[in-house]
Design an enzyme around this catalytic site. Structure first.
Site, PDB file in Angstrom:
ATOM      1  N   SER A 174       0.831  -1.205   0.000  1.00  0.00           N
ATOM      2  CA  SER A 174       0.000   0.000   0.000  1.00  0.00           C
ATOM      3  C   SER A 174       0.863   1.252   0.000  1.00  0.00           C
ATOM      4  O   SER A 174       2.006   1.242   0.494  1.00  0.00           O
ATOM      5  CB  SER A 174      -0.905   0.017   1.237  1.00  0.00           C
ATOM      6  OG  SER A 174      -1.547   1.259   1.414  1.00  0.00           O
ATOM      7  N   TYR A 187      -2.430  -1.217  10.237  1.00  0.00           N
ATOM      8  CA  TYR A 187      -2.516  -1.570   8.822  1.00  0.00           C
ATOM      9  C   TYR A 187      -1.237  -1.168   8.082  1.00  0.00           C
ATOM     10  O   TYR A 187      -0.652  -1.973   7.340  1.00  0.00           O
ATOM     11  CB  TYR A 187      -3.721  -0.863   8.211  1.00  0.00           C
ATOM     12  CG  TYR A 187      -3.866  -1.012   6.714  1.00  0.00           C
ATOM     13  CD1 TYR A 187      -4.446  -2.153   6.162  1.00  0.00           C
ATOM     14  CD2 TYR A 187      -3.455  -0.001   5.841  1.00  0.00           C
ATOM     15  CE1 TYR A 187      -4.608  -2.284   4.789  1.00  0.00           C
ATOM     16  CE2 TYR A 187      -3.597  -0.126   4.469  1.00  0.00           C
ATOM     17  CZ  TYR A 187      -4.182  -1.271   3.949  1.00  0.00           C
ATOM     18  OH  TYR A 187      -4.338  -1.394   2.584  1.00  0.00           O
TER      19      TYR A 187
END
Length: 283
Positions: A174, A187
Site C-alpha cells: 500500500s 494496517y
C-alpha cells in the site's frame, strides 16, 4: 462521491460490493492478448474490489482462477460468473486465510481442480481506523497482522511446493507503507512487512526461477474503506488528496498485477509498482 450511509456503519469487513454505491469499476478496459493463456492463478480477496478486477483481467488474458474469499458469497459468485463469461474456469474457496490449515486447503483444492499453480496473488487484507495508538486493542492488532501478513506466509508456504520455474507471486502492499497514515497505524505496519516480505522472498526464490513482486495502490474505491475501514471524515474527501484529485478504480490497478504476473515483466523481481494517483514515493 455519494456514499450510502448504511455502508459507512457496517460492522462486518470486508463488506459487500453488491451494496456499494457508486459501484467500483472492475471491467477490463481492453481486449485480451493471451498473456496468461493456459495459466492457473490463485487470487485472494477476489470476491470484490481490486481482487475482482484482477480476476476479470486475468480471465480475459486466458487464466483459470481460484477465487479465495472470507464470507461475501454473493460477491464471490459474481466474480466467478465474470470469469466464466470470459470463457475461463473459476473455483471459489471460502475461508479465513489467517488459518494455515485453510491455506493448505486452498492449495490442495486448486491442484485437484486444475492440476497446477502458476500465479499466486496475495491481495486479501483488512484495516481498522484509529486516531490514537491507545485505541488499538490487542485483539485488533493481532487480527490485522494475521489477515494481512501471516496469511501471506501461510498461503505461500502451502503453494510453494507446486510452483515451478516461471511462476510468479504478486503481493498487495500500500501507499501507506511509504507515506504513512495517522489513522491506520497497524494496517500501515503490516504493509511495511509485506514490502519487506516481497523483497526477501524474491531473493529467496529467484534462483528457482520464481519471481516475486508487489503492487502498492493508493486510495482505491473498493468496499474496504466505506464498509468500516475508514472514518467518515476521511470518506468525505476520499482520494481528493492525490495529485490526480480523486480515488482510483480497481480496473486502474489490475493492469499492474497483470504486468507483474506475465512475461512482460520477466526481468523484474523484488520490485513494487505504484498505481496511487500520482503520489511520489520512494521505491
Amino acid at each position: 462521491m455519494a456514499l450510502q450511509q448504511k455502508e459507512l456503519h457496517e460492522d462486518g469487513l470486508p463488506g459487500h460490493e453488491s451494496h456499494l454505491e457508486p459501484k467500483p469499476e472492475w471491467e477490463p478496459r481492453y481486449r485480451g492478448s493471451d498473456r496468461l493463456k493456459g495459466k492457473v492463478a490463485i487470487i485472494t480477496g477476489a470476491d470484490s474490489g481490486i481482487g475482482r478486477a484482477v480476476a476479470a483481467l486475468y480471465a480475459r488474458e486466458g487464466a483459470d482462477l481460484a477465487i479465495v474469499y472470507l464470507k461475501e458469497t454473493d460477491d464471490a459468485k459474481k466474480t466467478a460468473a465474470i470469469v466464466e463469461q470470459e470463457g475461463r474456469q473459476a473455483l471459489t474457496l471460502e475461508g479465513d486465510l489467517g488459518d494455515p490449515e485453510f491455506c493448505k486447503t486452498v492449495a490442495s483444492k486448486t491442484m485437484e481442480k486444475f492440476g497446477k499453480i502458476d500465479i499466486l496473488v496475495n491481495n486479501a487484507g483488512e484495516q481498522h481506523p484509529d486516531k490514537k495508538i491507545e485505541s488499538i486493542s490487542e485483539q485488533q492488532l493481532r487480527r490485522t497482522f494475521q489477515t494481512n501478513i501471516f496469511s501471506m506466509f501461510f498461503l505461500t508456504q502451502a503453494v510453494r511446493p507446486h510452483l515451478k520455474k516461471g511462476a510468479a507471486i504478486v503481493n498487495c502492499t500500500s501507499v501507506t507503507m511509504y507515506k504513512g497514515s495517522p489513522e491506520l497505524l497497524d494496517y500501515s505496519a503490516t504493509k511495511g512487512a509485506i514490502t519487506a516480505f516481497t523483497r526477501s522472498l524474491s531473493e529467496n526464490l529467484i534462483g528457482e526461477g520464481i519471481r516475486v513482486n508487489a503492487v502498492a495502490p493508493g486510495p482505491i474505491w473498493t468496499p474496504l474503506n466505506p464498509c468500516g475501514g475508514a472514518s467518515e471524515e476521511k470518506l468525505e474527501h476520499f482520494g481528493e488528496g492525490t495529485p490526480i484529485g480523486r480515488p482510483g478504480q480497481p480496473n486502474e490497478v489490475a493492469p499492474s498485477f497483470l504486468f507483474l504476473a506475465c512475461e512482460d515483466s520477466s526481468y523484474m523481481s523484488g520490485q513494487v509498482m505504484h498505481p496511487n494517483g500520482g503520489v511520489v514515493v520512494g521505491s
